[in-house]
Design a protein around this motif. Structure first.
Motif, mmCIF file in Angstrom:
data_model
loop_
_atom_site.group_PDB
_atom_site.id
_atom_site.type_symbol
_atom_site.label_atom_id
_atom_site.label_comp_id
_atom_site.label_asym_id
_atom_site.label_seq_id
_atom_site.Cartn_x
_atom_site.Cartn_y
_atom_site.Cartn_z
ATOM 1 N N ALA A 143 -36.582 -0.400 -23.730
ATOM 2 C CA ALA A 143 -36.503 1.039 -23.960
ATOM 3 C C ALA A 143 -35.228 1.392 -24.723
ATOM 4 O O ALA A 143 -35.249 2.191 -25.675
ATOM 5 C CB ALA A 143 -36.548 1.783 -22.630
ATOM 6 N N LEU A 147 -34.816 3.043 -28.491
ATOM 7 C CA LEU A 147 -34.067 4.290 -28.649
ATOM 8 C C LEU A 147 -32.944 4.160 -29.679
ATOM 9 O O LEU A 147 -32.586 5.136 -30.339
ATOM 10 C CB LEU A 147 -33.474 4.729 -27.302
ATOM 11 C CG LEU A 147 -34.478 5.264 -26.268
ATOM 12 C CD1 LEU A 147 -33.829 5.360 -24.897
ATOM 13 C CD2 LEU A 147 -35.014 6.633 -26.708
ATOM 14 N N TYR A 178 -43.102 1.638 -24.756
ATOM 15 C CA TYR A 178 -43.119 2.871 -23.968
ATOM 16 C C TYR A 178 -42.412 3.996 -24.737
ATOM 17 O O TYR A 178 -42.860 5.144 -24.731
ATOM 18 C CB TYR A 178 -42.433 2.633 -22.624
ATOM 19 C CG TYR A 178 -42.335 3.858 -21.746
ATOM 20 C CD1 TYR A 178 -43.414 4.265 -20.974
ATOM 21 C CD2 TYR A 178 -41.158 4.612 -21.691
ATOM 22 C CE1 TYR A 178 -43.332 5.397 -20.168
ATOM 23 C CE2 TYR A 178 -41.066 5.741 -20.896
ATOM 24 C CZ TYR A 178 -42.156 6.129 -20.135
ATOM 25 O OH TYR A 178 -42.073 7.245 -19.346
ATOM 26 N N ILE A 179 -41.316 3.647 -25.387
ATOM 27 C CA ILE A 179 -40.570 4.634 -26.169
ATOM 28 C C ILE A 179 -41.256 4.920 -27.493
ATOM 29 O O ILE A 179 -41.375 6.073 -27.923
ATOM 30 C CB ILE A 179 -39.123 4.144 -26.412
ATOM 31 C CG1 ILE A 179 -38.374 4.010 -25.084
ATOM 32 C CG2 ILE A 179 -38.381 5.071 -27.373
ATOM 33 C CD1 ILE A 179 -38.184 5.296 -24.327
ATOM 34 N N ASP A 180 -41.700 3.875 -28.175
ATOM 35 C CA ASP A 180 -42.297 4.027 -29.503
ATOM 36 C C ASP A 180 -43.520 3.107 -29.620
ATOM 37 O O ASP A 180 -43.379 1.919 -29.903
ATOM 38 C CB ASP A 180 -41.271 3.674 -30.582
ATOM 39 C CG ASP A 180 -41.831 3.786 -31.995
ATOM 40 O OD1 ASP A 180 -42.991 4.212 -32.155
ATOM 41 O OD2 ASP A 180 -41.100 3.440 -32.952
ATOM 42 N N HIS A 330 -28.094 7.832 -24.554
ATOM 43 C CA HIS A 330 -29.391 7.449 -23.975
ATOM 44 C C HIS A 330 -29.299 7.140 -22.480
ATOM 45 O O HIS A 330 -30.296 6.726 -21.877
ATOM 46 C CB HIS A 330 -29.942 6.225 -24.713
ATOM 47 C CG HIS A 330 -30.033 6.406 -26.189
ATOM 48 N ND1 HIS A 330 -30.807 7.377 -26.775
ATOM 49 C CD2 HIS A 330 -29.423 5.740 -27.213
ATOM 50 C CE1 HIS A 330 -30.690 7.309 -28.098
ATOM 51 N NE2 HIS A 330 -29.853 6.325 -28.380
ATOM 52 N N ARG A 333 -31.751 9.075 -20.171
ATOM 53 C CA ARG A 333 -33.152 8.675 -20.363
ATOM 54 C C ARG A 333 -33.424 7.326 -19.696
ATOM 55 O O ARG A 333 -34.466 7.149 -19.048
ATOM 56 C CB ARG A 333 -33.457 8.598 -21.869
ATOM 57 C CG ARG A 333 -34.922 8.280 -22.174
ATOM 58 C CD ARG A 333 -35.822 9.481 -21.891
ATOM 59 N NE ARG A 333 -37.230 9.170 -21.965
ATOM 60 C CZ ARG A 333 -37.930 9.061 -23.105
ATOM 61 N NH1 ARG A 333 -37.330 9.247 -24.282
ATOM 62 N NH2 ARG A 333 -39.224 8.811 -23.083
#
Length: 360
Positions: A143, A147, A178-180, A330, A333
């Motif tokens: 993740a 990011l 999951y992020i992208d 980040h 997050r």
């Protein structure tokens, strides 16, 4: 004369207190550890296991010896050496040692054994295995990579193509996706845990193909990944131990695997007489067995590196500036995602059990 006598009495009393503070059994407890290929200096799980024994030596008063086999074919001989000499606990590190440890443990049923990184189907009463949810910690690494990636392209370098390393790879892949969901993912295996040149070569190839954040689970081979990151001005993520002081400013975080704590606790169980064999123990994100290094603070290992001369004040400042500009934004997050994994809102698949997807 009275003053000299008083000092002698005080000294004797202090020494009595010191030795009383160490459990009687601990003074005679001997631990032998056989390290995985790559040995000490890998800045990874071998060094972490060794730190656990150093702590046990300091806090519990045990003594320990270690062997660094040059090849897995030497593992049985090394394990047998400790067992045949009556060591109270014999520890084997790394999945490649699993069969050897089980063989030797069967020969010495009265000797206590511990194995790091491989659960057994039927665990004998004289073995305890220490395992970690690498897929959970690696999800956080993935993740973070997504990011911080500007190219939408990340890479994973594994030491050996085996189910244990698939656990790291799978968690990293799932975290990045999951992020992208559209992020490009590169993965390569070095077939070696102790070949920095090979790690550098693989990483440079990934960088040429667009990767700007690379995570490794490759032991000493990973130092080559850090070298490539520094040379080509991209980011890397360390593994097992806090490797954030290596290539200052380019290693943005490390996925921690608390092998040192697990080893210490196992030794302590032997010293205190409550060692429980016949178990596969698992250490997770919830209990702190795995984690990601702080995204806001440099951490004690980095300060230790400064104090022992491994890095300079200028390099420390570089790390601090990187934390402030690259990872701190980040932190919230990643903390949120961590809580979602712990409470079950995010279910991370363990590729060590399910296998790697065919399309990778």
């Amino acid at each position: 004369m009275k003053k000299v006598l008083s000092l002698a009495i005080v000294f004797a009393f202090v020494m009595m207190v010191v030795f009383a503070a160490v459990p009687a059994a601990a003074q005679d407890t001997r631990v032998g550890i056989v390290l995985s290929t790559g040995g000490l200096g890998d800045l990874s799980f071998n060094d972490a296991a060794y730190r656990g024994l150093q702590r046990a030596e300091e806090e519990l008063g045990i003594s320990f010896q270690y062997i660094e086999p040059a090849d897995p074919s030497e593992d049985q001989t090394a394990l047998r050496r400790f067992a045949s000499r009556g060591f109270d606990l014999v520890i084997g590190v790394g999945f490649q040692m699993a069969d050897s440890l089980q063989t030797v443990a069967a020969e010495y049923p009265e000797t206590r054994f511990a194995h790091v990184d491989q659960a057994f189907q039927d665990v004998p009463d004289n073995i305890v295995t220490l395992n970690f949810a690498e897929w959970e910690g690696s999800f956080l690494a993935g993740a973070l990579a997504a990011l911080t990636s500007e190219n939408g392209n990340v890479g994973f370098v594994g030491g050996v193509d085996f189910s244990l390393i698939h656990r790291f790879e799978g968690g990293f892949y799932q975290g990045a996706k999951y992020i992208d969901p559209d992020i490009e993912f590169q993965t390569r295996y070095a077939d070696d845990f102790g070949d920095p040149a090979r790690g550098r070569e693989i990483a440079l190839g990934m960088i040429d193909d667009g990767a700007d954040v690379i995570y490794h689970a490759a032991g000493g081979t990973g130092s080559g990944v850090f070298q490539a990151a520094e040379e080509e001005d991209i980011y890397a993520i360390g593994v097992d131990s806090n490797q954030n002081y290596v290539a200052p400013g380019y290693v943005i975080a490390s996925m921690l695997k608390k092998v040192d704590n697990a080893v210490f606790d196992t030794v302590k169980s032997v010293v205190e007489g409550n060692y429980q064999g016949g178990e596969n123990l698992y250490f997770t994100l919830e209990d702190g067995g795995v984690d990601l290094t702080s995204l806001t603070e440099v951490g004690q290992p980095v300060m230790d590196a400064l104090n022992n001369g491994t890095i300079t004040e200028a390099e420390l400042q570089t790390i601090e500036e990187m934390k402030e500009t690259v990872t701190s934004p980040h932190a919230d997050r990643i903390a949120e995602i961590k809580e979602m994994i712990i409470n079950g809102e995010i279910d991370v698949e363990n590729w060590g059990e399910t296998g790697r997807p065919d399309n990778l």
